[in-house]
Design a protein around this motif. Structure first.
Motif, PDB file in Angstrom:
ATOM      1  N   ALA A  65      10.948   0.154   9.344  1.00 52.82           N
ATOM      2  CA  ALA A  65      11.526  -0.882   8.793  1.00 52.82           C
ATOM      3  C   ALA A  65      12.292   0.747   8.683  1.00 52.82           C
ATOM      4  CB  ALA A  65      10.524  -0.747   7.673  1.00 52.82           C
ATOM      5  N   GLU A  66      12.366   1.770   8.251  1.00 55.55           N
ATOM      6  CA  GLU A  66      12.883   2.296   7.796  1.00 55.55           C
ATOM      7  C   GLU A  66      14.340   3.128   8.584  1.00 55.55           C
ATOM      8  OE1 GLU A  66      12.881   7.300   6.208  1.00 55.55           O
ATOM      9  OE2 GLU A  66      12.109   5.516   4.785  1.00 55.55           O
ATOM     10  N   LEU A  67      13.977   2.512  10.195  1.00 51.70           N
ATOM     11  CA  LEU A  67      15.554   2.987  10.738  1.00 51.70           C
ATOM     12  C   LEU A  67      15.958   1.669  11.013  1.00 51.70           C
ATOM     13  CD1 LEU A  67      13.165   3.769  14.355  1.00 51.70           C
ATOM     14  CD2 LEU A  67      14.192   5.374  12.255  1.00 51.70           C
ATOM     15  N   MET A  68      15.597   0.702  10.518  1.00 46.67           N
ATOM     16  CA  MET A  68      16.516  -0.635  10.266  1.00 46.67           C
ATOM     17  C   MET A  68      17.204  -0.334   8.632  1.00 46.67           C
ATOM     18  SD  MET A  68      15.158  -3.385  12.384  1.00 46.67           S
ATOM     19  CE  MET A  68      12.659  -3.073  11.753  1.00 46.67           C
ATOM     20  N   GLU A  69      16.689   0.425   7.390  1.00 45.34           N
ATOM     21  CA  GLU A  69      17.113   0.164   6.568  1.00 45.34           C
ATOM     22  C   GLU A  69      16.471  -1.080   5.929  1.00 45.34           C
ATOM     23  OE1 GLU A  69      21.440   2.129   6.521  1.00 45.34           O
ATOM     24  OE2 GLU A  69      20.368   4.175   6.702  1.00 45.34           O
ATOM     25  N   ARG A  70      15.793  -1.330   6.443  1.00 43.43           N
ATOM     26  CA  ARG A  70      15.575  -2.490   5.416  1.00 43.43           C
ATOM     27  C   ARG A  70      15.094  -2.043   3.707  1.00 43.43           C
ATOM     28  NH1 ARG A  70      16.944  -5.131   8.725  1.00 43.43           N
ATOM     29  NH2 ARG A  70      15.643  -6.070  10.777  1.00 43.43           N
ATOM     30  N   SER A  71      16.464  -3.641   2.610  1.00 51.46           N
ATOM     31  CA  SER A  71      16.268  -3.222   1.463  1.00 51.46           C
ATOM     32  C   SER A  71      15.687  -3.780   0.858  1.00 51.46           C
ATOM     33  CB  SER A  71      17.814  -4.195   0.728  1.00 51.46           C
ATOM     34  OG  SER A  71      17.228  -5.325   1.455  1.00 51.46           O
ATOM     35  N   THR A  72      13.891  -4.018   1.296  1.00 49.13           N
ATOM     36  CA  THR A  72      12.926  -4.240   0.703  1.00 49.13           C
ATOM     37  C   THR A  72      12.348  -2.745   0.263  1.00 49.13           C
ATOM     38  OG1 THR A  72      12.063  -4.881   3.144  1.00 49.13           O
ATOM     39  CG2 THR A  72      13.243  -6.801   1.184  1.00 49.13           C
ATOM     40  N   LEU A  73      12.411  -2.194   0.972  1.00 49.06           N
ATOM     41  CA  LEU A  73      11.851  -1.307   1.079  1.00 49.06           C
ATOM     42  C   LEU A  73      12.099  -0.263  -0.643  1.00 49.06           C
ATOM     43  CD1 LEU A  73      11.355   0.395   4.428  1.00 49.06           C
ATOM     44  CD2 LEU A  73       9.732  -1.045   3.241  1.00 49.06           C
ATOM     45  N   ASP A  74      10.948  -0.122  -1.182  1.00 46.66           N
ATOM     46  CA  ASP A  74      11.362   1.045  -2.467  1.00 46.66           C
ATOM     47  C   ASP A  74      10.285   2.556  -2.342  1.00 46.66           C
ATOM     48  OD1 ASP A  74       8.603   0.579  -2.619  1.00 46.66           O
ATOM     49  OD2 ASP A  74       8.574  -0.444  -4.879  1.00 46.66           O
ATOM     50  N   PHE A  75      10.459   3.071  -0.843  1.00 49.67           N
ATOM     51  CA  PHE A  75      10.164   4.222  -0.678  1.00 49.67           C
ATOM     52  C   PHE A  75      10.765   4.576  -0.265  1.00 49.67           C
ATOM     53  CE2 PHE A  75       7.185   1.047   0.586  1.00 49.67           C
ATOM     54  CZ  PHE A  75       7.522   1.201   2.381  1.00 49.67           C
TER      55      PHE A  75
ATOM     56  N   ALA B 256       0.223  -0.843  -0.456  1.00 45.46           N
ATOM     57  CA  ALA B 256      -0.367   0.402   0.091  1.00 45.46           C
ATOM     58  C   ALA B 256       0.610   0.887   0.202  1.00 45.46           C
ATOM     59  CB  ALA B 256      -0.883  -0.267   1.732  1.00 45.46           C
ATOM     60  N   ALA B 257       1.762   1.747   0.808  1.00 47.64           N
ATOM     61  CA  ALA B 257       2.933   2.267   0.586  1.00 47.64           C
ATOM     62  C   ALA B 257       3.172   2.713  -0.399  1.00 47.64           C
ATOM     63  CB  ALA B 257       3.723   2.293   2.313  1.00 47.64           C
ATOM     64  N   SER B 258       3.864   1.847  -0.920  1.00 50.86           N
ATOM     65  CA  SER B 258       5.080   1.481  -2.048  1.00 50.86           C
ATOM     66  C   SER B 258       3.974   1.721  -3.920  1.00 50.86           C
ATOM     67  CB  SER B 258       4.972   0.092  -2.852  1.00 50.86           C
ATOM     68  OG  SER B 258       5.544   0.735  -4.098  1.00 50.86           O
ATOM     69  N   ASP B 259       2.309   2.009  -3.213  1.00 47.42           N
ATOM     70  CA  ASP B 259       1.396   2.272  -4.294  1.00 47.42           C
ATOM     71  C   ASP B 259       1.149   3.995  -4.363  1.00 47.42           C
ATOM     72  OD1 ASP B 259      -0.845   2.739  -5.510  1.00 47.42           O
ATOM     73  OD2 ASP B 259      -2.092   0.955  -4.821  1.00 47.42           O
ATOM     74  N   LEU B 260       1.306   3.838  -2.622  1.00 47.47           N
ATOM     75  CA  LEU B 260       0.870   5.921  -2.561  1.00 47.47           C
ATOM     76  C   LEU B 260       2.064   6.220  -2.664  1.00 47.47           C
ATOM     77  CD1 LEU B 260      -1.010   7.673  -1.080  1.00 47.47           C
ATOM     78  CD2 LEU B 260       0.369   7.015   1.309  1.00 47.47           C
ATOM     79  N   TRP B 261       3.332   6.098  -2.648  1.00 48.58           N
ATOM     80  CA  TRP B 261       4.791   6.500  -3.023  1.00 48.58           C
ATOM     81  C   TRP B 261       4.602   6.947  -4.492  1.00 48.58           C
ATOM     82  CZ3 TRP B 261       8.656   8.439  -0.441  1.00 48.58           C
ATOM     83  CH2 TRP B 261       9.442   8.776  -1.318  1.00 48.58           C
TER      84      TRP B 261
END
Length: 379
Positions: free
Chosen positions: A134-144, A110-115
């Motif tokens: 997830a952002e604090l941990m710099e997860r590589s799976t995030l595309d936003f 959902a966040a990726s769609d919104l991004w």
């Protein structure tokens, strides 16, 4: 059972090292982007009251707006979001609000769609606080980037509690904190905030809570009600169905602030740390809870559209009828935060220093270890 502190956590200053750390200046820059742009704020401040709402109505008249909910139907996030959207629809009679539940991957899809949405305000939605982790941990799976969204505000700044099911053989919180046995907790995904928080509680207090993924939406609570698992961790409104069914009770709070009037005065995590130097991690949980139910748009939204959404957000959350309905039907106390409040919160986390990614990863590894082996200590 005694949990020996990890040497790496002996002092907070020792925790702020590592080449892969999330740098404070990076988070500070992102925190500045988390609020509305100066142009959007100026636009919103130039209008007030009924005139501002009328301008927003005219702006979106005849249009269809997608409103994304990052959770399955029937979940706490879904119920509170739909109440907000119902009130929003009353303010926008000439606009079609199309609700879309996108529950997969703990809210990431959902966040990726919104991004990737257009910047014209035609797509808005809610974000889940697990993305903050997830952002604090710099997860590589995030595309936003979580802090890059255009935040209009948050419906409420919440609490995180542990509810113990009446069908569980566990009688009280003391048994959980003793670490003498594995405690089962339902979860929807391994990247959900309550999954992370269960592991953090293990590492901080010595419990052995095992989050079991695969329970989407209302199934998480049903697993507690039926006795399939022992407990649940979540916001007050998320666990409300368990309490209303008389199937469980709040026995612990992970966040530091007192619970709202009418709820029990239960022990808190900050008073049960195995090492006082770990108090910084409780502040992380407090921050994630304070984000509550963020309502946002894509990054770099057009100033006029962002200003209109800010006006509409404030009109809904400041409506006494909406506040009362949320309290009566969902047990949700409306305590809104503005986009500027969210930016200030993120700046506070940035001020904790470098090395946050490694620190949190270390605690999560510790929390996982306590659920997957006979080890009685971390490190």
């Amino acid at each position: 059972m005694t949990i020996a502190p990890q040497p790496a956590h002996a002092a907070v200053s020792d925790l702020r090292k590592g080449n892969n750390a999330l740098k404070r200046r990076q988070l500070l820059a992102l925190a500045g982007a988390a609020s509305l742009s100066p142009a959007s704020v100026a636009f919103a401040q130039a209008k007030s009251g009924a005139a501002a709402v009328q301008a927003a109505q005219a702006h979106f008249a005849g249009r269809t707006v997608r409103v994304l909910i990052p959770s399955a139907a029937g979940s706490g996030t879904d119920r509170s979001a739909r109440q907000f959207i119902d009130e929003l629809q009353r303010l926008l009679p000439g606009t079609r609000l199309r609700i879309e539940n996108i529950e997969r991957a703990g809210g990431q899809i959902a966040a990726s769609d919104l991004w990737r949405a257009p910047a014209d305000g035609s797509v808005v939605g809610f974000l889940r606080s697990n993305l903050f982790y997830a952002e604090l941990m710099e997860r590589s799976t995030l595309d936003f980037g979580f802090t890059g969204f255009t935040f209009f505000g948050s419906i409420t700044r919440g609490h995180r509690v542990l509810v113990l099911g009446n069908e569980s053989r566990i009688e009280n919180i003391e048994t959980i904190l003793s670490g003498d046995r594995i405690i089962l907790k339902s979860a929807d995904a391994v990247n959900s905030s309550h999954y992370y928080e269960a592991l953090l509680m293990n590492a901080l207090a010595g419990s052995r809570i095992l989050p079991v993924p695969g329970f989407a939406g209302g199934a998480r609570n049903m697993a507690v009600i039926s006795g399939e698992v022992d407990c649940q961790i979540g916001s007050i409104e998320a666990v409300q169905p368990i309490i209303e069914a008389g199937a469980g009770r709040i026995v612990f709070r992970l966040t530091s602030a007192p619970l709202p009037e009418g709820l029990p005065d239960v022990p808190r995590l900050a008073d049960h740390l195995r090492d006082p130097a770990l108090a910084w991690a409780v502040r992380i949980i407090d921050a994630a809870a304070m984000l509550g139910r963020p309502f946002a748009g894509p990054p770099d939204m057009e100033p006029s559209a962002a200003g209109h959404w800010k006006v509409l957000f404030e009109a809904v959350v400041n409506n006494p009828a909406f506040r009362e309905l949320s309290r009566v039907e969902e047990g949700l106390v409306i305590d809104p935060a503005s986009g500027e409040d969210i930016a200030e919160l993120l700046s506070g986390i940035a001020g904790m220093g470098d090395g946050l990614q490694d620190d949190i990863d270390s605690l999560l590894d510790c929390g996982q270890l306590l659920t997957s082996s006979e080890e009685s200590q971390c490190g």
